[in-house]
Design a protein around this motif. Structure first.
Motif, PDB file in Angstrom:
ATOM      1  N   ARG A  36       0.899  -1.187   0.062  1.00 15.98           N
ATOM      2  CA  ARG A  36       0.166   0.100  -0.036  1.00 15.98           C
ATOM      3  C   ARG A  36       1.148   1.199   0.283  1.00 15.98           C
ATOM      4  N   VAL A  37       0.546   2.324  -0.635  1.00 20.82           N
ATOM      5  CA  VAL A  37       1.359   3.422  -1.090  1.00 20.82           C
ATOM      6  C   VAL A  37       0.291   4.467  -0.962  1.00 20.82           C
ATOM      7  N   PRO A  38       0.629   5.800  -0.521  1.00 21.39           N
ATOM      8  CA  PRO A  38      -0.128   6.848  -0.636  1.00 21.39           C
ATOM      9  C   PRO A  38      -0.551   7.467  -1.980  1.00 21.39           C
ATOM     10  N   PRO A  39      -1.944   7.746  -2.427  1.00 22.06           N
ATOM     11  CA  PRO A  39      -2.411   8.302  -3.471  1.00 22.06           C
ATOM     12  C   PRO A  39      -1.311   9.364  -3.988  1.00 22.06           C
ATOM     13  N   GLN A  40      -1.307   9.301  -5.466  1.00 18.36           N
ATOM     14  CA  GLN A  40      -0.420  10.246  -6.075  1.00 18.36           C
ATOM     15  C   GLN A  40       1.235  10.063  -5.583  1.00 18.36           C
ATOM     16  N   HIS A  41       1.508   8.787  -5.489  1.00 15.92           N
ATOM     17  CA  HIS A  41       2.813   8.468  -4.934  1.00 15.92           C
ATOM     18  C   HIS A  41       3.542   8.161  -6.500  1.00 15.92           C
ATOM     19  N   SER A  42       4.747   8.819  -6.757  1.00 19.22           N
ATOM     20  CA  SER A  42       5.267   8.617  -7.903  1.00 19.22           C
ATOM     21  C   SER A  42       6.263   7.505  -7.781  1.00 19.22           C
ATOM     22  N   LEU A  43       6.848   6.922  -8.879  1.00 19.70           N
ATOM     23  CA  LEU A  43       7.838   5.975  -8.929  1.00 19.70           C
ATOM     24  C   LEU A  43       9.073   6.279  -8.198  1.00 19.70           C
ATOM     25  N   GLN A  44       9.494   7.636  -8.344  1.00 18.91           N
ATOM     26  CA  GLN A  44      10.697   8.225  -7.599  1.00 18.91           C
ATOM     27  C   GLN A  44      10.483   8.145  -6.151  1.00 18.91           C
ATOM     28  N   GLU A  45       9.211   8.719  -5.691  1.00 19.53           N
ATOM     29  CA  GLU A  45       8.799   8.563  -4.296  1.00 19.53           C
ATOM     30  C   GLU A  45       9.032   7.022  -3.526  1.00 19.53           C
ATOM     31  N   LEU A  46       8.402   6.118  -4.584  1.00 18.04           N
ATOM     32  CA  LEU A  46       8.390   4.525  -4.046  1.00 18.04           C
ATOM     33  C   LEU A  46      10.079   3.978  -3.979  1.00 18.04           C
ATOM     34  N   VAL A  47      10.890   4.439  -4.923  1.00 19.48           N
ATOM     35  CA  VAL A  47      12.119   4.072  -4.770  1.00 19.48           C
ATOM     36  C   VAL A  47      12.816   4.598  -3.556  1.00 19.48           C
ATOM     37  N   GLU A  48      12.568   5.993  -3.327  1.00 20.40           N
ATOM     38  CA  GLU A  48      13.077   6.640  -2.105  1.00 20.40           C
ATOM     39  C   GLU A  48      12.514   6.079  -0.793  1.00 20.40           C
ATOM     40  N   ALA A  49      11.320   5.668  -0.852  1.00 21.41           N
ATOM     41  CA  ALA A  49      10.795   5.108   0.549  1.00 21.41           C
ATOM     42  C   ALA A  49      11.333   3.483   0.863  1.00 21.41           C
ATOM     43  N   LEU A  50      11.670   2.952  -0.200  1.00 19.75           N
ATOM     44  CA  LEU A  50      12.234   1.709  -0.231  1.00 19.75           C
ATOM     45  C   LEU A  50      13.807   1.618  -0.050  1.00 19.75           C
ATOM     46  N   GLY A  51      14.380   2.839   0.154  1.00 14.86           N
ATOM     47  CA  GLY A  51      15.622   2.858   0.617  1.00 14.86           C
ATOM     48  C   GLY A  51      16.701   2.788  -0.906  1.00 14.86           C
ATOM     49  N   LEU A  52      16.426   2.706  -1.746  1.00 17.98           N
ATOM     50  CA  LEU A  52      16.824   2.432  -3.098  1.00 17.98           C
ATOM     51  C   LEU A  52      17.631   3.401  -3.909  1.00 17.98           C
ATOM     52  N   SER A  53      17.365   4.746  -3.329  1.00 17.28           N
ATOM     53  CA  SER A  53      17.949   5.843  -4.269  1.00 17.28           C
ATOM     54  C   SER A  53      19.456   5.757  -4.527  1.00 17.28           C
ATOM     55  N   GLY A  54      19.852   6.143  -5.710  1.00 11.95           N
ATOM     56  CA  GLY A  54      21.086   6.111  -5.977  1.00 11.95           C
ATOM     57  C   GLY A  54      21.529   4.656  -6.498  1.00 11.95           C
ATOM     58  N   GLN A  55      20.946   3.815  -6.512  1.00 15.78           N
ATOM     59  CA  GLN A  55      21.225   2.312  -6.898  1.00 15.78           C
ATOM     60  C   GLN A  55      20.930   1.979  -8.386  1.00 15.78           C
ATOM     61  N   ALA A  56      21.747   1.246  -9.112  1.00 19.60           N
ATOM     62  CA  ALA A  56      21.173   1.150 -10.627  1.00 19.60           C
ATOM     63  C   ALA A  56      20.023   0.096 -10.623  1.00 19.60           C
ATOM     64  N   LEU A  57      19.075   0.723 -10.965  1.00 24.68           N
ATOM     65  CA  LEU A  57      17.510   0.013 -11.156  1.00 24.68           C
ATOM     66  C   LEU A  57      16.972   0.061 -12.447  1.00 24.68           C
ATOM     67  N   ALA A  58      16.180  -0.788 -12.698  1.00 24.98           N
ATOM     68  CA  ALA A  58      15.066  -0.598 -13.993  1.00 24.98           C
ATOM     69  C   ALA A  58      13.769  -0.851 -13.226  1.00 24.98           C
ATOM     70  N   LEU A  59      12.814   0.142 -13.401  1.00 27.67           N
ATOM     71  CA  LEU A  59      11.353  -0.040 -13.129  1.00 27.67           C
ATOM     72  C   LEU A  59      10.578  -0.222 -14.224  1.00 27.67           C
ATOM     73  N   ALA A  60       9.570  -0.909 -14.071  1.00 27.53           N
ATOM     74  CA  ALA A  60       8.458  -1.268 -15.081  1.00 27.53           C
ATOM     75  C   ALA A  60       7.222  -1.373 -14.285  1.00 27.53           C
ATOM     76  N   VAL A  61       6.211  -0.588 -15.005  1.00 28.71           N
ATOM     77  CA  VAL A  61       4.707  -0.615 -14.436  1.00 28.71           C
ATOM     78  C   VAL A  61       3.898  -1.075 -15.353  1.00 28.71           C
TER      79      VAL A  61
END
Length: 67
Positions: free
Chosen positions: A12-37
């Protein structure tokens, strides 16, 4: 809160949560990632513009070096 699937697990995430905010909330900022929606790859430059919606399926893949 809205319900999404993150790598196949409910989350569950807040409404209007961006992918960038999700990455930050997961503590994954600055890592080499690929995201798909919903099975579509989202370029890193669009993470701030891609907002999550109810029942979105998000896959996060971490790049692992080796050789």
């Amino acid at each position: 809160m809205i319900a999404i699937l993150l790598n196949g697990a409910p989350r569950r995430v807040p409404p209007q949560h961006s992918l960038q905010e999700l990455v930050e909330a997961l503590g994954l900022s600055g890592q080499a990632l690929a995201l798909a929606v919903n099975r579509g790859v989202v370029p890193r430059q669009k993470w701030n513009e891609q907002f999550l919606r109810e029942q979105d399926q998000v896959d996060i893949v971490r790049a692992i070096g080796g050789g």
